[in-house]
Design a protein around this motif. Structure first.
Motif, PDB file in Angstrom:
ATOM      1  N   LYS A 139       0.760  -1.268  -0.053  1.00 54.56           N
ATOM      2  CA  LYS A 139      -0.005   0.009  -0.051  1.00 54.56           C
ATOM      3  C   LYS A 139       0.995   1.444   0.026  1.00 54.56           C
ATOM      4  CE  LYS A 139      -4.470  -1.426   1.679  1.00 54.56           C
ATOM      5  NZ  LYS A 139      -5.384  -1.306   2.552  1.00 54.56           N
ATOM      6  N   GLY A 140       1.975   1.127  -0.359  1.00 54.61           N
ATOM      7  CA  GLY A 140       3.001   2.320  -0.543  1.00 54.61           C
ATOM      8  C   GLY A 140       4.350   1.992   0.262  1.00 54.61           C
ATOM      9  N   LEU A 141       5.218   2.761   0.121  1.00 56.88           N
ATOM     10  CA  LEU A 141       6.537   2.481   0.704  1.00 56.88           C
ATOM     11  C   LEU A 141       6.345   2.391   2.320  1.00 56.88           C
ATOM     12  CD1 LEU A 141       9.242   2.352  -0.386  1.00 56.88           C
ATOM     13  CD2 LEU A 141       9.676   4.837   0.638  1.00 56.88           C
ATOM     14  N   GLY A 142       6.713   1.223   2.781  1.00 57.40           N
ATOM     15  CA  GLY A 142       6.886   0.640   4.028  1.00 57.40           C
ATOM     16  C   GLY A 142       5.422   0.197   4.568  1.00 57.40           C
ATOM     17  N   LYS A 143       4.438   0.328   3.716  1.00 56.51           N
ATOM     18  CA  LYS A 143       3.164  -0.284   4.168  1.00 56.51           C
ATOM     19  C   LYS A 143       2.890  -1.931   3.455  1.00 56.51           C
ATOM     20  CE  LYS A 143       1.003   4.447   4.299  1.00 56.51           C
ATOM     21  NZ  LYS A 143      -0.205   5.122   3.904  1.00 56.51           N
ATOM     22  N   HIS A 144       3.485  -2.440   4.316  1.00 55.52           N
ATOM     23  CA  HIS A 144       3.499  -3.982   4.098  1.00 55.52           C
ATOM     24  C   HIS A 144       2.249  -4.627   4.568  1.00 55.52           C
ATOM     25  CE1 HIS A 144       7.645  -3.024   3.796  1.00 55.52           C
ATOM     26  NE2 HIS A 144       7.894  -3.251   4.961  1.00 55.52           N
ATOM     27  N   ARG A 145       1.550  -5.321   3.853  1.00 59.24           N
ATOM     28  CA  ARG A 145       0.204  -5.955   4.009  1.00 59.24           C
ATOM     29  C   ARG A 145       0.114  -7.326   3.638  1.00 59.24           C
ATOM     30  NH1 ARG A 145      -0.129  -1.746   6.204  1.00 59.24           N
ATOM     31  NH2 ARG A 145      -1.367  -0.244   6.303  1.00 59.24           N
TER      32      ARG A 145
END
Ligand SMILES: CC(C)(COP(=O)(O)OP(=O)(O)OC[C@H]1O[C@@H](n2cnc3c(N)ncnc32)[C@H](O)[C@@H]1OP(=O)(O)O)[C@@H](O)C(=O)NCCC(=O)NCCS
Length: 159
Positions: A144-150
């Motif tokens: 979901k964007g840089l650093g937004k691991h899901r």
């Protein structure tokens, strides 16, 4: 339990419910909920018990791939968990998707949200293979964007 589409008059009750959802649910603005009630109510069902809003799903059919429905926020009141509220709400979204001929429900959650992970597996979702494993859950990096691991979960409609 009654499952009914989100309407503008129930937004204050929905906001009260979602305010209890931290850290995994973040409250959005009232005008966002107005948008969901006005344009996306078919995929934004509420669960009512004794007239109270005890659960909700906010979901959207993709315009990029109309075969897909994305579940953005799923929440059950703490006093009503493990009573099948989310099961009933997700079934309503699946039923709607089936009527539209959609093929897939999908959603994301955070890897440390154990209740969510168990719920998605219990409701027939699979954890889509990602880039690495955290807390025993497969995670897509920067989804979901840089650093937004899901962690990503999907369930085929009709399956
Ligand atoms: C995750 C959440 C939405 C589940 O809602 P719920 O209404 O309690 O779920 P249901 O009662 O429909 O449960 C369906 C199945 O999921 C599984 N499940 C749900 N919660 C579980 C838990 N805490 N532990 C283990 N299994 C669980 C079970 O298999 C359950 O079926 P069963 O009760 O017949 O065994 C709820 O815990 C919640 O609101 N959490 C806070 C907000 C949140 O994290 N939302 C998800 C963000 S991605």
């Amino acid at each position: 339990m009654i499952i009914t589409p989100l309407t503008v008059d129930r937004i204050p009750d929905l906001e009260k419910l979602l305010a209890l959802g931290g850290p995994y649910i973040r409250l959005r603005s009232s005008s966002d909920y107005w948008l969901y009630a006005t344009l996306f109510a078919d995929t934004c069902p509420l669960a009512l018990i004794d007239g109270q809003v005890v659960g909700s799903v906010i979901a959207f059919r993709s315009q990029v791939n109309p075969s897909e429905i994305y579940l953005q926020d799923v929440m059950t009141h703490p006093d009503h968990r493990r009573q099948g509220v989310t099961r009933a709400l997700v079934e309503e979204v699946r039923r709607r998707g089936s009527l539209w001929g959609c093929g897939r429900l999908f959603l994301t959650s955070e890897a440390d949200n154990r209740a969510a992970h168990t719920t998605w597996l219990g409701l027939g979702f699979t954890n889509v293979a990602g880039d690495r494993t955290e807390h025993g859950v497969s995670v897509m990096l920067d989804y979901k964007g840089l650093g937004k691991h899901r962690a990503v979960y999907e369930r085929l409609i009709g399956a």
